[in-house]
Structure formats: C-alpha cells, structure tokens
Design an enzyme around this catalytic site. Structure first.
Site, PDB file in Angstrom:
ATOM      1  N   GLU A  28     -80.210 207.653 -28.961  1.00 16.50           N
ATOM      2  CA  GLU A  28     -79.489 208.805 -29.506  1.00 16.50           C
ATOM      3  C   GLU A  28     -77.993 208.518 -29.593  1.00 16.50           C
ATOM      4  O   GLU A  28     -77.406 207.915 -28.704  1.00 16.50           O
ATOM      5  CB  GLU A  28     -79.722 210.063 -28.655  1.00 16.50           C
ATOM      6  CG  GLU A  28     -81.177 210.469 -28.492  1.00 16.50           C
ATOM      7  CD  GLU A  28     -81.880 210.826 -29.799  1.00 16.50           C
ATOM      8  OE1 GLU A  28     -81.208 210.921 -30.849  1.00 16.50           O
ATOM      9  OE2 GLU A  28     -83.112 211.004 -29.774  1.00 16.50           O
ATOM     10  N   LEU A 262     -67.955 210.070 -44.611  1.00 13.98           N
ATOM     11  CA  LEU A 262     -68.854 209.238 -45.409  1.00 13.98           C
ATOM     12  C   LEU A 262     -69.680 208.378 -44.464  1.00 13.98           C
ATOM     13  O   LEU A 262     -69.251 207.317 -44.031  1.00 13.98           O
ATOM     14  CB  LEU A 262     -67.983 208.368 -46.340  1.00 13.98           C
ATOM     15  CG  LEU A 262     -68.658 207.412 -47.290  1.00 13.98           C
ATOM     16  CD1 LEU A 262     -69.560 208.152 -48.257  1.00 13.98           C
ATOM     17  CD2 LEU A 262     -67.580 206.632 -48.067  1.00 13.98           C
ATOM     18  N   ASP A 342     -61.055 210.276 -35.888  1.00 12.58           N
ATOM     19  CA  ASP A 342     -61.511 210.554 -37.259  1.00 12.58           C
ATOM     20  C   ASP A 342     -61.978 212.009 -37.380  1.00 12.58           C
ATOM     21  O   ASP A 342     -61.674 212.697 -38.355  1.00 12.58           O
ATOM     22  CB  ASP A 342     -62.688 209.626 -37.620  1.00 12.58           C
ATOM     23  CG  ASP A 342     -62.229 208.363 -38.352  1.00 12.58           C
ATOM     24  OD1 ASP A 342     -61.060 208.312 -38.765  1.00 12.58           O
ATOM     25  OD2 ASP A 342     -63.058 207.441 -38.499  1.00 12.58           O
ATOM     26  N   THR A 359     -75.010 214.459 -37.404  1.00 13.88           N
ATOM     27  CA  THR A 359     -74.464 215.240 -36.284  1.00 13.88           C
ATOM     28  C   THR A 359     -72.946 215.010 -36.162  1.00 13.88           C
ATOM     29  O   THR A 359     -72.237 215.869 -35.649  1.00 13.88           O
ATOM     30  CB  THR A 359     -75.150 214.877 -34.951  1.00 13.88           C
ATOM     31  OG1 THR A 359     -75.047 213.473 -34.741  1.00 13.88           O
ATOM     32  CG2 THR A 359     -76.606 215.276 -34.934  1.00 13.88           C
TER      33      THR A 359
END
Ligand SMILES: C[C@@H]1O[C@H](OP(=O)(O)OP(=O)(O)OC[C@H]2O[C@@H](n3cnc4c(=O)[nH]c(N)nc43)[C@H](O)[C@@H]2O)[C@@H](O)[C@H](O)[C@@H]1O
Length: 399
Positions: A28, A262, A342, A359
């Site tokens: 994950e 992106l 970011d 996510t």
C-alpha cells in the site's frame, strides 16, 4: 514522563496505558496509509473519550519504511511521523506516540519488546459468495502463511498471534480489546478495517489534525512565493494556528496558477483506459488555462523528467513549473517529503486537476476543502479523451 507499563510498581490508575500498534499491507502506498491512519486515529480518539479504563490506550505510529513506491536500500529507514506531520496537531485529535517513544518507555523495563497479542486481519472468505456484509469478527485459520516482521525491527517479538476474519469499521476493534487484558496489541493488515462513517465531521476532524510538518509547509510556501507569486495573504488561504479553530469557509482564491497531479508510472500500465497520453494532457490543461485566463501551470508528477520536458514543449506559450528538491532537502525528507511539498503546492492553486482514482489526488482535494476553495475548483480529474471527462466523487468538508 510518568507513563508506565503493566505491573510496573510505579503504575497508578492514572498513568497506566495499554499500547495499540498497527501495520499496513506492504504494497500500500503513502496516501492510502494516511487514510488507514485516520480510521485508527478515530478509534483511538473514541477510546480516549470513553470512561472505560480498559480502553485507555496510546496508539503507536508505524514508522515509514520500505514503501514500494520509494527507493530504498536494504536498511529500513524507520522514518518517524514527525518528519512529515505535525505531531502536536495529531495529538490534539488522538493519543498517538512515535515508535521510538514507545521503545524508550518500554525499554526502561525490558530489553526486547514482546507484543502480547497480535491480530492479523483478513477478509471473511465467504463474504462475496454469501453476500454477508454484516459487521462481524472471528478468530479463524490464517488464509496466508504468517510472515511477521514487526516493522523491520529485530528487537520486537510476539507472544500470541491470531488471524482475525474481520468486516467492519476500525472502531469495532474495541470489542476485541475489552476481551483481553494484553498491555500491547498489534493489528496487522489494518487496512482491512474500514471507516465507521466516511466523510462525517469526525472523519474531517481526524483529517484536519493531519497538518504537515511546518518545515515542509515553509519549503512549499517559498516555492509558491518565488515561482508562482502566491502567498496565503493574497490567496486568502490563511488558517488558524490550530486546526481546532478552523471555521467553514469557501472564499479561498488561490495563487494565479493551475495545478495538475499527473500520476504516471504504474497508472500508465495498469489503467490504460483512463490514463491520457501527454497530447491529451496538454489539451486539457490548455482548455482550463484559456477558460480561467491564466498562463501558469504547476505540475506534480511521479513521471520521468523527459515527460515534463515534452509537456513543456507542447505548452510552450505557457509557464510550466515543477518542484525539484535540492540534494539537501531530498536527503532529509526523502520521497515522502517531496510528495508532500508537491501536494501542498497543488493545494494552493486557483484550480486543481487530479488523476482519477489516485489517493495522492484525494488527499490534495481534502486539503483544498480544508483551505476553503469552491468545490468546483477542486474536484476535477484528467481523462483519457478531451471533453469526455467524468466528474469525480465529490466529498465536501463537514464541520
Ligand atoms: C492504484 C493504486 O494507486 C496507488 O497510488 P496513488 O493512489 O496514486 O497514491 P500513492 O500511493 O500515494 O502514490 C504512490 C507514490 O507515488 C509517488 N507520487 C505519485 N504522484 C506523485 C507526485 O505528483 N509527486 C511526487 N513527488 N510523488 C508522487 C509518491 O512517492 C507516492 O508515495 C498505489 O499506491 C497503489 O499501489 C496502487 O497502484
């Protein structure tokens, strides 16, 4: 401090806690793990509010180690949460402590950490055949071979290991805790436990408490100010010092840039029907820039540098920016820190376009809800073909 362990003669009713540890399935990613944290923070929050002394727990934060999307050497990094989040802010919602703090408390008494009960969660095997989606839990045979490595630490072992077939919210685990007197409990595969209520005010309190490490916010703010002419005063994005004092608002303006998350790498391979090529991305960006009369774009991406360069050439009439960390910052904060920087920069844009089903994008959308942006500037995603975009699910903030 005075917190003590079971049977320690310094223990009084007031300073005696049990310890809840949890871990998540290895593959994950970072931002799903943040969601699992919220499910368990809500459990810890509710137990803290309970009058039942048997539910007096401290929850131990699992260090970040060997995440599959991050590059790593053979040595686990054991990155503490405070490198990424503001621990005091987390603690204003739930009684959480770092693993190293747990060790230092525990090892005052013992040299090795022995977890008294380990439960590895698994889905009920019959759930999809029988359609029985009722909340339930039952100790059953393990479906997978039981390989436990306890957070990549060599000094942790366990006494009692069980597999627990489970369906229900993380808060249901209190039933289990009330049936054992174990002082230390580890829940493995914590991602199997769900949210009790997705998107209610408790969910958002847990989410709001997840403020980032202040230094990461400062790095992102410097980038906004220097390259994007964006700051909290003019963007109308000032938040109170504590998340507890935040109020509903929808008047954030954001910097005069659009931000795009992106997502590439595995998404390009595993989601060919949803992931656009760069031509299409450039067209979708241009459309929004024209509509909003803006000329600046911030790109957050996990894609290679040459993709960014190609995109820059396709959008040659506009100003394209990407955050590139210095080697000092990269070394200190690693990929997780760069990802957060970011995310922060994307959160303060006038308009955000994310990647469908990522996510990483969800967490940016939540951040923008907290900052008080109009929802239609936030819930937008790239699509395969221009003009055929589906609106993503909209989870607006609740106070
Ligand atoms: C479908 C699922 O998608 C999940 O990814 P998804 O939700 O995008 O979100 P994450 O799991 O957070 O993304 C995985 C990692 O990719 C990097 N990453 C992605 N986008 C960016 C970006 O814009 N900037 C930077 N700096 N880093 C980025 C980052 O290190 C992050 O921890 C996967 O974790 C699962 O394994 C699965 O593939």
């Amino acid at each position: 401090d005075s917190v003590c362990y079971k049977n320690d003669n310094k223990c009084t009713k007031e300073n005696q806690f049990r310890y809840l540890l949890y871990d998540v399935n290895a593959p994950e990613g970072f931002n799903l793990r943040r969601d699992v944290y919220m499910r368990f923070a809500i459990l810890a929050h509710q137990m803290q509010k309970s009058d039942n002394p048997a539910l007096k727990f401290k929850m131990v934060l699992p260090p970040w180690s060997h995440l599959v999307h991050w590059s790593y050497s053979e040595y686990p990094e054991h990155i503490p949460w405070s490198l990424y989040f503001d621990l005091k802010s987390l603690q204003m919602f739930a009684p959480v402590i770092e693993m190293h703090e747990f060790f230092s408390r525990y090892q005052k008494k013992y040299s090795k950490v022995i977890i008294e009960k380990v439960y590895t969660l698994q889905h009920f095997e019959d759930m999809f055949e029988t359609g029985n989606f009722e909340d339930r839990l039952k100790i059953e045979e393990c479906q997978d071979t039981h390989k436990l490595n306890f957070f990549f630490y060599e000094n942790i072992t366990a006494k009692n290991v069980h597999c627990l077939s489970y369906h229900g919210p993380a808060t249901k685990l209190t039933e289990l805790f009330l049936n054992t007197s174990a002082g230390t409990i580890l829940i493995n595969h914590a991602e199997v436990a769900l949210h009790e209520f997705f998107g209610n005010n408790l969910y958002w309190q847990a989410r709001r408490s997840m403020r980032f490490n202040k230094e990461l916010k400062t790095i992102a703010d410097d980038f906004r100010r220097i390259f994007l002419k964006s700051n909290d005063e003019t963007d109308n994005t000032i938040l109170p010092e504590s998340w507890k004092h935040e109020k509903p608002k929808r008047n954030a303006i954001g910097g005069s840039y659009i931000a795009v998350h992106l997502r590439r790498r595995d998404f390009v391979r595993s989601r060919p029907n949803e992931t656009p090529n760069l031509d299409s991305v450039a067209q979708q960006i241009t459309k929004i820039l024209i509509k909003l009369n803006l000329n600046t774009v911030f790109i957050a991406t996990d894609g290679p540098k040459d993709e960014f360069d190609t995109l820059s050439k396709m959008l040659v009439h506009y100003k394209l920016f990407k955050y590139t960390p210095s080697s000092v910052i990269k070394q200190k904060y690693k990929e997780g820190g760069v990802a957060i920087i970011d995310q922060i920069i994307c959160s303060y844009a006038r308009y955000f376009i994310g990647t469908h089903d990522s996510t990483f994008t969800f967490r940016i959308q939540e951040e923008r809800e907290i900052l008080g942006f109009p929802s239609d500037s936030t819930f937008n995603t790239l699509c395969k073909v221009v003009g055929q975009c589906h609106k993503p699910s909209i989870w607006t903030i609740v106070y």
